[in-house]
Structures are given as C-alpha cells and as structure tokens.
Design a protein around this motif. Sequence first.
Motif, PDB file in Angstrom:
ATOM      1  N   TRP A 169       9.120  -8.853   7.908  1.00  8.51           N
ATOM      2  CA  TRP A 169       8.150  -8.631   6.838  1.00  8.51           C
ATOM      3  C   TRP A 169       8.813  -7.936   5.648  1.00  8.51           C
ATOM      4  CZ3 TRP A 169       4.093 -11.476   7.305  1.00  8.51           C
ATOM      5  CH2 TRP A 169       3.596 -11.794   8.575  1.00  8.51           C
ATOM      6  N   ASP A 170       9.793  -7.061   5.916  1.00  5.57           N
ATOM      7  CA  ASP A 170      10.551  -6.454   4.814  1.00  5.57           C
ATOM      8  C   ASP A 170      11.280  -7.516   4.004  1.00  5.57           C
ATOM      9  OD1 ASP A 170      10.422  -3.432   4.896  1.00  5.57           O
ATOM     10  OD2 ASP A 170      10.903  -3.835   6.989  1.00  5.57           O
ATOM     11  N   ILE A 171      11.895  -8.456   4.715  1.00  2.00           N
ATOM     12  CA  ILE A 171      12.641  -9.507   4.031  1.00  2.00           C
ATOM     13  C   ILE A 171      11.713 -10.367   3.187  1.00  2.00           C
ATOM     14  CG2 ILE A 171      14.107 -11.530   4.370  1.00  2.00           C
ATOM     15  CD1 ILE A 171      15.111 -10.224   6.951  1.00  2.00           C
ATOM     16  N   ILE A 172      10.567 -10.756   3.747  1.00  2.00           N
ATOM     17  CA  ILE A 172       9.610 -11.587   3.012  1.00  2.00           C
ATOM     18  C   ILE A 172       9.089 -10.841   1.783  1.00  2.00           C
ATOM     19  CG2 ILE A 172       7.369 -12.730   3.133  1.00  2.00           C
ATOM     20  CD1 ILE A 172       7.913 -13.236   6.110  1.00  2.00           C
ATOM     21  N   PHE A 202       2.548  -5.987   3.443  1.00  2.00           N
ATOM     22  CA  PHE A 202       3.265  -4.747   3.134  1.00  2.00           C
ATOM     23  C   PHE A 202       3.006  -3.662   4.177  1.00  2.00           C
ATOM     24  CE2 PHE A 202       3.652  -6.614  -1.112  1.00  2.00           C
ATOM     25  CZ  PHE A 202       4.942  -6.223  -1.452  1.00  2.00           C
ATOM     26  N   SER A 203       1.838  -3.695   4.806  1.00  2.00           N
ATOM     27  CA  SER A 203       1.563  -2.691   5.846  1.00  2.00           C
ATOM     28  C   SER A 203       2.374  -2.928   7.109  1.00  2.00           C
ATOM     29  CB  SER A 203       0.063  -2.701   6.182  1.00  2.00           C
ATOM     30  OG  SER A 203      -0.310  -3.932   6.787  1.00  2.00           O
ATOM     31  N   ARG A 204       2.885  -4.126   7.316  1.00  2.00           N
ATOM     32  CA  ARG A 204       3.682  -4.438   8.498  1.00  2.00           C
ATOM     33  C   ARG A 204       5.179  -4.231   8.289  1.00  2.00           C
ATOM     34  NH1 ARG A 204       0.721 -10.116  10.449  1.00  2.00           N
ATOM     35  NH2 ARG A 204      -1.196  -9.141  11.243  1.00  2.00           N
ATOM     36  N   THR A 205       5.566  -3.889   7.063  1.00  2.00           N
ATOM     37  CA  THR A 205       6.983  -3.649   6.817  1.00  2.00           C
ATOM     38  C   THR A 205       7.407  -2.287   7.375  1.00  2.00           C
ATOM     39  OG1 THR A 205       6.506  -2.664   4.657  1.00  2.00           O
ATOM     40  CG2 THR A 205       6.913  -5.035   4.710  1.00  2.00           C
ATOM     41  N   HIS A 206       8.697  -2.140   7.641  1.00  2.00           N
ATOM     42  CA  HIS A 206       9.247  -0.865   8.109  1.00  2.00           C
ATOM     43  C   HIS A 206       9.942  -0.114   6.979  1.00  2.00           C
ATOM     44  CE1 HIS A 206       9.418  -2.355  12.580  1.00  2.00           C
ATOM     45  NE2 HIS A 206       8.194  -2.104  12.156  1.00  2.00           N
ATOM     46  N   LEU A 207      10.874  -0.788   6.318  1.00  2.00           N
ATOM     47  CA  LEU A 207      11.664  -0.138   5.280  1.00  2.00           C
ATOM     48  C   LEU A 207      10.810   0.265   4.086  1.00  2.00           C
ATOM     49  CD1 LEU A 207      14.452   0.693   4.259  1.00  2.00           C
ATOM     50  CD2 LEU A 207      14.720  -1.617   3.330  1.00  2.00           C
ATOM     51  N   LEU A 208       9.963  -0.636   3.606  1.00  2.00           N
ATOM     52  CA  LEU A 208       9.142  -0.334   2.446  1.00  2.00           C
ATOM     53  C   LEU A 208       8.116   0.754   2.747  1.00  2.00           C
ATOM     54  CD1 LEU A 208       8.546  -3.906   0.973  1.00  2.00           C
ATOM     55  CD2 LEU A 208      10.222  -2.202   0.291  1.00  2.00           C
ATOM     56  N   LYS A 209       7.587   0.763   3.982  1.00  2.00           N
ATOM     57  CA  LYS A 209       6.656   1.824   4.354  1.00  2.00           C
ATOM     58  C   LYS A 209       7.368   3.173   4.406  1.00  2.00           C
ATOM     59  CE  LYS A 209       3.636   1.430   7.568  1.00  2.00           C
ATOM     60  NZ  LYS A 209       2.980   1.158   8.874  1.00  2.00           N
ATOM     61  N   SER A 210       8.636   3.167   4.846  1.00  2.00           N
ATOM     62  CA  SER A 210       9.399   4.426   4.881  1.00  2.00           C
ATOM     63  C   SER A 210       9.656   4.939   3.472  1.00  2.00           C
ATOM     64  CB  SER A 210      10.721   4.203   5.615  1.00  2.00           C
ATOM     65  OG  SER A 210      10.493   3.795   6.944  1.00  2.00           O
ATOM     66  N   ILE A 211       9.976   4.028   2.553  1.00  2.00           N
ATOM     67  CA  ILE A 211      10.166   4.436   1.157  1.00  2.00           C
ATOM     68  C   ILE A 211       8.867   5.003   0.591  1.00  2.00           C
ATOM     69  CG2 ILE A 211      10.686   3.578  -1.150  1.00  2.00           C
ATOM     70  CD1 ILE A 211      12.551   1.533   0.146  1.00  2.00           C
ATOM     71  N   ALA A 212       7.733   4.379   0.933  1.00  2.00           N
ATOM     72  CA  ALA A 212       6.441   4.877   0.473  1.00  2.00           C
ATOM     73  C   ALA A 212       6.149   6.262   1.054  1.00  2.00           C
ATOM     74  CB  ALA A 212       5.338   3.893   0.857  1.00  2.00           C
ATOM     75  N   LYS A 213       6.540   6.483   2.324  1.00  2.00           N
ATOM     76  CA  LYS A 213       6.345   7.800   2.933  1.00  2.00           C
ATOM     77  C   LYS A 213       7.188   8.860   2.235  1.00  2.00           C
ATOM     78  CE  LYS A 213       5.024   6.435   7.628  1.00  2.00           C
ATOM     79  NZ  LYS A 213       5.422   6.477   9.061  1.00  2.00           N
ATOM     80  N   ILE A 214       8.434   8.509   1.891  1.00  2.00           N
ATOM     81  CA  ILE A 214       9.299   9.460   1.184  1.00  2.00           C
ATOM     82  C   ILE A 214       8.665   9.858  -0.146  1.00  2.00           C
ATOM     83  CG2 ILE A 214      11.528   9.717   0.027  1.00  2.00           C
ATOM     84  CD1 ILE A 214      12.722   7.923   2.188  1.00  2.00           C
ATOM     85  N   TYR A 215       8.146   8.858  -0.869  1.00  2.00           N
ATOM     86  CA  TYR A 215       7.498   9.150  -2.143  1.00  2.00           C
ATOM     87  C   TYR A 215       6.262  10.028  -1.941  1.00  2.00           C
ATOM     88  CZ  TYR A 215       4.657   8.469  -6.310  1.00  2.00           C
ATOM     89  OH  TYR A 215       3.870   8.675  -7.410  1.00  2.00           O
TER      90      TYR A 215
END
Length: 574
Positions: A21-24, A288-301
């Motif tokens: 999902w991150d790749i997509i 976007f809710s199923r992604t790992h990397l993008l969700k981690s970036i959102a958590k950092i923010y």
Amino acid sequence: MPNLNWFTRKDLTLAPTPNCWDIIALVIVLTLLIMLGWAAQQMLSPFQLSQPKTVITLDPHILPEYALRSTLRMLIALCFSLLFTFTIGTWAAKSRKAEKLIIPIIDLLQSIPVLGFLSLTVTGFITLFPGKLLGPECAAIFAIFTSQAWNMMLGFYQSLKTLPQSLSEAVQIMQLNAWQRFWRFEVPFALPSLIWNTMLSLSAGWFFVVASEAISISNQDIRLPGIGAYIALAIEQANQQAIILAILTMLAVICLYDQCLMRPLTYWSNQFNTEASSTKRPWIVLMFSRTHLLKSIAKIYAHFKDYTQKQAPPLKPGFKLNTQTQAYCYWLYYGLGLMLLGYWIKSLLQIDWTPFKILQLHEFYETFILGLITTARIIVCTTLAALIWIPIGVWIGLRARWATRLQPIIQFLAAFPANLLFPVVVALIVQHQLSVNIWTSPLIILGTQWYILFNVIAGTQTLKKSMHDVSTLFQLPQWIRWRRLILPGIFPHLMTGIISAVGGAWNASIIAEYVEWGPHQLIATGLGSYIALQYRSGHFVQLTLGITMMCLFVLIINRVVWAPLYHWAQKRCQ
C-alpha cells in the motif's frame, strides 16, 4: 536541553516496513505531482501577442493534456479562493466596520461578468509577464477565481454569522483565544456548507472555462490549451463528435477529483458533526490508512506538533490591543484606503475618455431596456429553480447516504457547460420554429439551479437531528414541519444560494442569450446578448457600457431586495 521524548522505546526499536500500500500510495502521489509540475512548467512557455494564436486541435489524443492543464488552472484558482474565503470572509463576519465595506464590494464584484474581468485584466497580466504564456494563464486563472470566490466567501461568512450561541458559550468556558476559536469551533461548524460551496465553485469554474481559455483582446484570439478552448473550437466547427469527447473527458476529470479530493474532505468533516450518520470510508482514505511508512511519517508529524504545542507559551484568551495600538492600526487602515483611492482617481484621469464621447443617449436607454428584459428572464428562471430544487435539496440533505451517492452526479451536472447544449438548442429552435427569447432561457436555469440546490443541502445537513426526532415523536403534519423547522433552519443558507444564483444567472445570460453553433447564430433580446456581441466585435466602449449597466442592475436588486431579506434571515432564523 528539552527532553525530546516523542516516542516510546517500542516505537524507536520497530522501524516501519513499507508494504504494497505504501508503494501504491507513493506511485499515485508522485504521478500527480509530476503531472501537475509538468503542466505548471508549460505556463512558462514563450508567448507574443503579435504572433499567431496557439494552435488548438480537436485530436482526441490531446484531450488528456488539455484536461490536465485545465484542472491545474482550476486547482490554483481554488487555492486562492480558499485563502480569500478564510481571510476576507472571517474579517467581514467579525468586524462591523469591515462588514459594511466588504459586503457591498463583494456585491459589486459579483455583478461583474467573467467577460468583464477578462477584458479589464488580461492586458495587465500580459504586461506583467512579457514574452511568457504566464500572462494569459494568470488572466484565465483570475477569471476562474472570480467564478468561485464570491460564492465560497458569502457561504463561509453566513456560517460564521449564524454560529449557535451554545458554541460561543463553550468557547468562553474553555477560554480559547481567537486563533483556537477559529480552527477548533468556527471552521468545523462551517465545514459542511464550505465543502458543498467548494464543490459548487469547482463546477462554476467548469461552467465558465470556455470563456476563460478562449480570450479576445485587440481583435485577436488567445487560445490557451485546455478543455475550454477545445470546446470553443468544436462549437465553431460544429463538430458533434468532439463535443461528446469533451463531455466524457469532463466526466472523467470530475469523477477523479470527486474521489481524490471531495469525498475524503466530506468524510473528514463528518468527525466534527456528532449528529452525522456514519459513512463508508473512501477508498483513498482506506488505502492511506493501510500504509506503514506513510502512517509512521504522519505519527512523527503528530508527535512533533503535540510537543511544540506543549513547549510553546500559552496564548492569553481575549487578547486585545491597547488604545494607542488600535489608533495606529486605524490610521494605517484608512491611510491605505486613501492611497488606493488616490491611485484609482489617478488611473481614471489617465484614461483616454475620447472614445466614450461617441456614446449617444439612445444607447443608454437601449441598454437599460435590455437590462429590464434580462432581469425579468432571470427572475422567472430563479423562481422556477427554487420551486424545483428546494424540496429536492431538503430530501437529499436529510438522507446522508443519498447525499454521498448523488454528490458526484450533482457535481457533474453543475459543471456541465451550457455551451455543450448549443447543438440541441439550435436544432430544436430551427426545426420547430420556436421563439429564441423563450427557449434559450433554460440555459440560464442551467447556471442558477445548482447554487440553490447545494446551499439547501448544506443548510439541511446543519439542522439538529433531535428536532427531527421530536417532530416525528409528536407526529406533526408535514406542512408544520416545513413551516416551523425546515424553512427557518435552511433560510439563511437559501438566501445565500439565491443571491449567488442571481449573480450566476447574470453571467449565464451572456452565454444563454447568444447561442452559436457553426454557421448558426441565435440571438435573444437582452443585455447578455448585447455584451456577448460587443465582446466578439471588439467594441470596448459599448462593452463597458453593457457591463456597467449590468453591474447597476445587480447592485440595485441586491441592495433593495436581497440585503434586507438576508439580514432578516440572520436575525429571525438563527
């Protein structure tokens, strides 16, 4: 040194692993950015007014490029419209002095047709960016902005003026400052109306995209690559196949930004409405809710944002400027106003008024009579549109699921340019020998009805569910519900819709009263056809006279009819 304890030990040891999902999601985001970046780069292409106009082709393979460039213009205009809405709309709602100045100016600007803005600004933009296509591009974006901003600003202003007393009391109890009050209470309360008006403004932009991308100046045509210019060329050549392809392309574009932009925004706005029914998550939100990397970036923010808010000194509620600072601000405000007034007077003195001396008294009388005819046509069309769409809008607004299902369909119908119906109108009028003055009027309804429908839906969605439950519990008759609950609840939004609809109808009259399809020209009697003829003929003096007369009609009607009704709605129906 502050302790940057944003994460737990588990968060630091477990690095996010990207999944499919991150790749997509990354592919989609990067593709959109690359496409928009390429379209933005094309705006910097060389351009000279003396050179031949940009070649527009009806080749179907070029339609995706035209759609991308038109969409970029729409999005840029929408960003400026949102900025204008949040600043000017809030200022008008919060300041009585600003309200007395801003609302009449908006009435004046709303009365100026899109062709008027193009005629007055395109030369300035071309001079501002010499030798670049960015000049005509900015003129087109500004024209689209004028078809979007006024409706969004008035809707947001109306929402802030009708803020419930309970929310104001909650703000006082929580001791929030003006910035926190705006983003935590006022914007969430205005979101349903703002989102629906944003959809309508996008649709209004599509409605006038033909005029904004096919510009006439100094007896020269400037065609900007886009769907609007494609439609204009198809109308000139009476190419029905190209019209059908343009309709399909517009449908695809509208569906795309509905799925990628409007549905996520609608889903996000429901979290601020406790009475909104649960809606299904849009596919893009689910992705976007199923992604790992993008969700981690959102958590950092999110952690960083929480940390900075905790470390920052608290803002004092009810902060006010001292008397001396307020005096300086007022002097600065009035000083800038006098500077602008002086610049405007200087510009008027530098204008060569000699060509305007050729105007005769009978021309003023003629445009006045044409204005009365168009006014009567607009009143009839707006009344019919209100009678049809008020009950339909209330029915849709009371059913959240149906509102979600019908949203893209309504958007497409609202975005449907009247020009695309020219072949049908010409064929019916010529074959059946119908009256042009009567049977071109439905094209005006095409530009008025959606303002009423969108605002009625938004107003109905703000009605409290508890009031509906009480009326159902006591088994009140339907006419009492409409008289005591529904009509008073939606009336402020309805007035906003009608005011915007009348403004849109004046713009639509320029298109509806001058129907052109290949060699056929059907001209109805009215001020709209007068302006369209003078614009195509390059008669600037007569064009200015027609636009000025239209502005006077709109201003007088707004001040005499709509302004008293609007203030009455704010006081009695809040």
